[in-house]
Design a protein around this motif. Structure first.
Motif, PDB file in Angstrom:
ATOM      1  N   ARG A 270       0.859  -1.193   0.000  1.00 16.21           N
ATOM      2  CA  ARG A 270       0.000   0.000   0.000  1.00 16.21           C
ATOM      3  C   ARG A 270       0.897   1.246   0.000  1.00 16.21           C
ATOM      4  O   ARG A 270       0.607   2.248  -0.621  1.00 16.21           O
ATOM      5  CB  ARG A 270      -0.778  -0.054   1.276  1.00 16.21           C
ATOM      6  N   ASP A 271       2.019   1.149   0.741  1.00 12.76           N
ATOM      7  CA  ASP A 271       2.995   2.244   0.755  1.00 12.76           C
ATOM      8  C   ASP A 271       4.349   1.702   0.285  1.00 12.76           C
ATOM      9  O   ASP A 271       5.370   1.905   0.923  1.00 12.76           O
ATOM     10  CB  ASP A 271       3.087   2.843   2.168  1.00 12.76           C
ATOM     11  N   ASN A 272       4.303   0.981  -0.831  1.00 11.08           N
ATOM     12  CA  ASN A 272       5.532   0.453  -1.441  1.00 11.08           C
ATOM     13  C   ASN A 272       6.477  -0.223  -0.460  1.00 11.08           C
ATOM     14  O   ASN A 272       7.681   0.039  -0.456  1.00 11.08           O
ATOM     15  CB  ASN A 272       6.259   1.566  -2.189  1.00 11.08           C
TER      16      ASN A 272
ATOM     17  N   ASN B 248       8.161   2.026  13.289  1.00  8.89           N
ATOM     18  CA  ASN B 248       7.148   2.898  13.894  1.00  8.89           C
ATOM     19  C   ASN B 248       5.761   2.282  13.760  1.00  8.89           C
ATOM     20  O   ASN B 248       4.878   2.541  14.573  1.00  8.89           O
ATOM     21  CB  ASN B 248       7.149   4.274  13.231  1.00  8.89           C
ATOM     22  N   HIS B 249       5.584   1.466  12.705  1.00  6.04           N
ATOM     23  CA  HIS B 249       4.261   0.911  12.421  1.00  6.04           C
ATOM     24  C   HIS B 249       4.392  -0.415  11.685  1.00  6.04           C
ATOM     25  O   HIS B 249       5.457  -0.717  11.143  1.00  6.04           O
ATOM     26  CB  HIS B 249       3.448   1.886  11.556  1.00  6.04           C
ATOM     27  N   THR B 250       3.324  -1.186  11.672  1.00 11.61           N
ATOM     28  CA  THR B 250       3.270  -2.370  10.800  1.00 11.61           C
ATOM     29  C   THR B 250       2.083  -2.184   9.868  1.00 11.61           C
ATOM     30  O   THR B 250       1.234  -1.307  10.087  1.00 11.61           O
ATOM     31  CB  THR B 250       3.020  -3.679  11.577  1.00 11.61           C
TER      32      THR B 250
ATOM     33  N   PHE C  28      16.718   3.161  10.041  1.00 15.00           N
ATOM     34  CA  PHE C  28      15.487   3.069  10.831  1.00 15.00           C
ATOM     35  C   PHE C  28      14.516   4.142  10.368  1.00 15.00           C
ATOM     36  O   PHE C  28      14.781   5.340  10.494  1.00 15.00           O
ATOM     37  CB  PHE C  28      15.809   3.191  12.324  1.00 15.00           C
ATOM     38  N   ASP C  29      13.421   3.652   9.830  1.00 12.46           N
ATOM     39  CA  ASP C  29      12.398   4.516   9.234  1.00 12.46           C
ATOM     40  C   ASP C  29      11.723   5.391  10.305  1.00 12.46           C
ATOM     41  O   ASP C  29      11.375   4.884  11.387  1.00 12.46           O
ATOM     42  CB  ASP C  29      11.357   3.580   8.595  1.00 12.46           C
ATOM     43  N   VAL C  30      11.506   6.655   9.988  1.00  9.54           N
ATOM     44  CA  VAL C  30      10.839   7.632  10.892  1.00  9.54           C
ATOM     45  C   VAL C  30      10.981   7.278  12.389  1.00  9.54           C
ATOM     46  O   VAL C  30      10.013   7.273  13.144  1.00  9.54           O
ATOM     47  CB  VAL C  30       9.352   7.857  10.523  1.00  9.54           C
TER      48      VAL C  30
ATOM     49  N   GLY D 142      19.296   6.936  11.258  1.00  2.87           N
ATOM     50  CA  GLY D 142      17.885   7.114  11.603  1.00  2.87           C
ATOM     51  C   GLY D 142      17.265   8.179  10.724  1.00  2.87           C
ATOM     52  O   GLY D 142      17.855   9.243  10.520  1.00  2.87           O
ATOM     53  N   GLU D 143      16.089   7.875  10.216  1.00  6.66           N
ATOM     54  CA  GLU D 143      15.346   8.894   9.468  1.00  6.66           C
ATOM     55  C   GLU D 143      14.553   9.719  10.477  1.00  6.66           C
ATOM     56  O   GLU D 143      13.722   9.173  11.209  1.00  6.66           O
ATOM     57  CB  GLU D 143      14.389   8.243   8.471  1.00  6.66           C
ATOM     58  N   MET D 144      14.833  11.022  10.534  1.00  8.47           N
ATOM     59  CA  MET D 144      14.252  11.883  11.553  1.00  8.47           C
ATOM     60  C   MET D 144      13.293  12.875  10.917  1.00  8.47           C
ATOM     61  O   MET D 144      13.703  13.765  10.184  1.00  8.47           O
ATOM     62  CB  MET D 144      15.363  12.636  12.288  1.00  8.47           C
TER      63      MET D 144
ATOM     64  N   ASN E  24      16.195  10.826  -2.314  1.00 10.82           N
ATOM     65  CA  ASN E  24      15.856   9.477  -1.895  1.00 10.82           C
ATOM     66  C   ASN E  24      14.521   9.127  -2.550  1.00 10.82           C
ATOM     67  O   ASN E  24      14.047   9.869  -3.419  1.00 10.82           O
ATOM     68  CB  ASN E  24      15.864   9.329  -0.357  1.00 10.82           C
ATOM     69  N   HIS E  25      13.930   8.034  -2.128  1.00 12.76           N
ATOM     70  CA  HIS E  25      12.699   7.564  -2.780  1.00 12.76           C
ATOM     71  C   HIS E  25      11.488   8.422  -2.416  1.00 12.76           C
ATOM     72  O   HIS E  25      10.406   8.168  -2.923  1.00 12.76           O
ATOM     73  CB  HIS E  25      12.457   6.118  -2.357  1.00 12.76           C
ATOM     74  N   ASP E  26      11.651   9.395  -1.521  1.00 12.29           N
ATOM     75  CA  ASP E  26      10.544  10.278  -1.140  1.00 12.29           C
ATOM     76  C   ASP E  26      10.712  11.675  -1.724  1.00 12.29           C
ATOM     77  O   ASP E  26       9.847  12.538  -1.511  1.00 12.29           O
ATOM     78  CB  ASP E  26      10.469  10.433   0.387  1.00 12.29           C
ATOM     79  N   GLN E  27      11.824  11.928  -2.379  1.00 14.32           N
ATOM     80  CA  GLN E  27      12.126  13.281  -2.842  1.00 14.32           C
ATOM     81  C   GLN E  27      12.117  13.327  -4.361  1.00 14.32           C
ATOM     82  O   GLN E  27      12.497  12.359  -5.014  1.00 14.32           O
ATOM     83  CB  GLN E  27      13.525  13.695  -2.348  1.00 14.32           C
TER      84      GLN E  27
ATOM     85  N   SER F  95       5.654  15.080  -6.223  1.00 12.80           N
ATOM     86  CA  SER F  95       5.298  13.688  -5.954  1.00 12.80           C
ATOM     87  C   SER F  95       6.522  12.817  -5.658  1.00 12.80           C
ATOM     88  O   SER F  95       7.578  12.974  -6.275  1.00 12.80           O
ATOM     89  CB  SER F  95       4.582  13.099  -7.170  1.00 12.80           C
ATOM     90  N   ARG F  96       6.327  11.866  -4.766  1.00 10.68           N
ATOM     91  CA  ARG F  96       7.399  10.914  -4.465  1.00 10.68           C
ATOM     92  C   ARG F  96       7.658   9.988  -5.650  1.00 10.68           C
ATOM     93  O   ARG F  96       8.741   9.412  -5.765  1.00 10.68           O
ATOM     94  CB  ARG F  96       7.050  10.101  -3.216  1.00 10.68           C
ATOM     95  N   ASP F  97       6.678   9.841  -6.536  1.00 13.29           N
ATOM     96  CA  ASP F  97       6.909   8.990  -7.710  1.00 13.29           C
ATOM     97  C   ASP F  97       7.954   9.583  -8.652  1.00 13.29           C
ATOM     98  O   ASP F  97       8.476   8.868  -9.514  1.00 13.29           O
ATOM     99  CB  ASP F  97       5.588   8.757  -8.469  1.00 13.29           C
TER     100      ASP F  97
END
Ligand code: GLC
Length: 567
Positions: free
Chosen positions: A57-59, A100-102, A196-198, A247-249, A321-324, A407-409
């Motif tokens: 859902r979020d790649n 941070n999440h699953t 480590f993501d967010v 760490g991604e902050m 990165n993949h979000d920029q 867009s992140r794409d």
């Protein structure tokens, strides 16, 4: 032994890197197939975005099983082969830990939904208002409320990202123990580093409503985050110098980063911070079109350089990165000065104090793809925000114009290996469109061209290894208020590096506040550049100037004299 301060990390977005089995999706075997290229480039670590079992859902940032590889990306044997083959080439593999999440498809969340109290306490549940409103006004980073209601339970769960990404309850020691086991599991499989993501969002403070705010001040750099990171490290990689961690902050502060990435604080090796990539936002709002603020960009980059340095803490330095979006489209020039501007941008990052991260395709100057319809987008954040913009009354064309920039794409299109229609990425149908300029911008053509962006990046990577001042030097801004030049000085044991960049198309004459006598030019994006104290800088010119301790005519072994800064 690897020293992360002398290393360069290359980020692989596995889905879009190289497809070995023609299903249109990149995979681990595809990464292995390209290791010779990466070794030739000279990178030390590969950070791979998540390839675990996930509904995508979020790649892949919505993980349903932390220990299993999504079959679309390959098998555990493929991963072990990748680590082994990479190791033979002195390259190490860093994995992305999304803690941070699953995904709500994770067994833990499914058990929580089924009413198992042990697993219910793995997540964050709250009662809503009597009128059916969520527990507070916190907003999801992907748009809308950060809470989702589960009628069977009569409660809401927190999701700072998509509603299928449920936040984990780090207050629960069992959750922390589970996540430590995941880290140990991948250490056993051959991983040598972790991103480590967010990770600065893991400790939530109080669950108050945030007035006009979106709630981030209550959960960003939260009350127990340093304790949690410390505990994670002590119980896994500890002080083993074999492992590198970043760490991604999200929306962090420098004061917190002194601790996250301090040499002696026992947390992480380094941090990604993003303030310098919000200079084309309005506040925290990215879905707008405004020109980037050059002065702000310099102020942020420079203050992080000096601040982290004076606190003996370490930055990860990066544009992409993949979000920029692609940096050449963002701060450079897609047209006539494409190559010059891409090289200049690479130089700015690679000569800073910190570990440079290079995102696939950046080394060949890949651009944003210029998508024109919603059907071309895959990213949940982009699609959500397109609808939000339309609901606010924005015309469709304006909404697309914003997506094309933010867009992140923009960064997720297939890696451009050669000039074929599918860019050499796949022989199948790519999961997301290939940027049409792959006939012009690709690895194959740049490998052959001694003057290419790719060769420039290879030279930048080599500089860090050859000159200690690049890796270990201190940092001093030069002429920081100049309207178009970004320049700085690094010094280490009497060696001096001066890095000068014209950030714009307009040529500029610039007088360096450092006396450049005795300097040589190590690298430039124009032939025949020579160090002179007054420099004529053509469009996007970039120079890396160096003087060794021994070569200094006036202050042997010491700092070079500084002219007073202009203006
Ligand atoms: C990070 C990732 C991003 C993801 C988000 C949620 O910011 O880089 O891609 O969507 O975390 O996991």
């Amino acid at each position: 032994m690897f020293d992360f301060r002398k290393s360069v990390v290359y980020q692989v977005y596995p889905k879009s890197f190289c497809d070995s089995d023609a299903d249109g999706l990149g995979d681990l075997a595809g990464v292995t197939a390209k290791l010779d290229y990466l070794a030739w480039l000279g990178v030390d670590y590969l950070w791979l975005n998540p390839f675990f079992v996930s509904p995508q859902r979020d790649n892949g940032y919505d993980i349903a099983d932390y220990r299993a590889i999504d079959p679309r990306f390959g098998t555990m044997a493929d991963f072990q082969a990748l680590c082994r083959e990479a190791g033979k080439r002195n390259i190490r593999i860093m994995l992305d830990m999304v803690f941070n999440h699953t995904s709500t498809a994770h067994e833990w969340f499914q058990k929580a939904l089924a009413g198992d109290p042990v697993y219910e306490d793995y997540y964050i549940w709250r009662e809503g208002g009597p009128d059916g409103t969520p527990p507070n006004n916190w907003q999801s980073k992907f748009g809308g409320s950060a809470w989702a209601y589960v009628p069977e339970k009569g409660k809401w769960y927190l999701h700072l990202f998509d509603r299928t990404q449920a936040d984990l309850n780090w207050e629960n020691p069992r959750v922390r123990a589970e996540l430590r086991d995941v880290v140990r599991f991948w250490m056993d499989q051959g991983a040598k580093g972790f991103r480590f993501d967010v990770v600065n969002l893991i400790s939530k403070g109080s669950y108050e409503s945030d007035g006009q705010g979106d709630g981030r001040r209550f959960y960003t750099d939260g009350p127990r985050v340093h304790e949690f990171l410390h505990e994670l490290r002590q119980s896994t990689f500890g002080d083993d110098p074999e492992f590198v961690t970043v760490g991604e902050m999200s929306s962090t502060t420098m004061e917190h980063c002194y601790r996250y990435a301090g040499a002696d604080t026992g947390e992480l090796n380094m941090v990604f911070s993003f303030h310098h990539l919000k200079v084309d936002f309005v506040g925290n709002e990215k879905w707008v079109l405004v020109p980037f603020d050059f002065q702000q960009l310099k102020d942020i980059l420079f203050s992080w350089q000096t601040g982290m340095s004076s606190h003996n803490a370490w930055n990860a330095v990066f544009w992409c990165n993949h979000d920029q979006p692609r940096v050449v489209s963002r701060f450079g020039d897609e047209g006539e000065s494409w190559a010059q501007s891409a090289k200049m941008l690479g130089t700015v990052i690679h000569c800073l104090r910190g570990t440079p991260y290079l995102y696939q395709g950046e080394e060949i100057g890949m651009t944003n793809p210029g998508f024109t319809s919603l059907g071309q987008y895959r990213d949940v954040e982009s699609i959500n925000h397109f609808h939000i913009l339309r609901d606010r009354g924005l015309h469709e064309d304006s909404a697309y114009a914003i997506l094309r920039v933010h867009s992140r794409d923009n960064s997720r299109t297939p890696m451009q290996w050669d000039a074929t229609g599918k860019a050499g990425f796949t022989t199948g149908t790519p999961w997301i469109g290939v940027t049409p300029n792959c006939d012009r911008i690709n690895v194959a053509s740049q490998l052959d061209d001694p003057d290419s962006i790719l060769r420039h990046y290879k030279a930048l990577i080599a500089l860090r290894k050859r000159y200690d001042v690049v890796a270990y030097g201190d940092f001093q801004p030069l002429d920081p208020r100049h309207p178009s030049v970004l320049a700085y000085q690094r010094q280490h044991q009497g060696d001096t590096l001066v890095v000068v960049n014209n950030f714009y198309r307009k040529p500029v004459q610039w007088t360096c506040p450092v006396d450049l006598t005795g300097f040589t030019c190590l690298l430039s994006n124009y032939p025949g550049s020579t160090p002179q104290t007054t420099l004529q800088l053509p469009p996007y010119a970039s120079l890396v100037l160096y003087r060794s301790a021994g070569a200094s005519p006036r202050t042997p072994g010491g700092a070079p004299p500084l002219h007073p800064a202009r203006g």
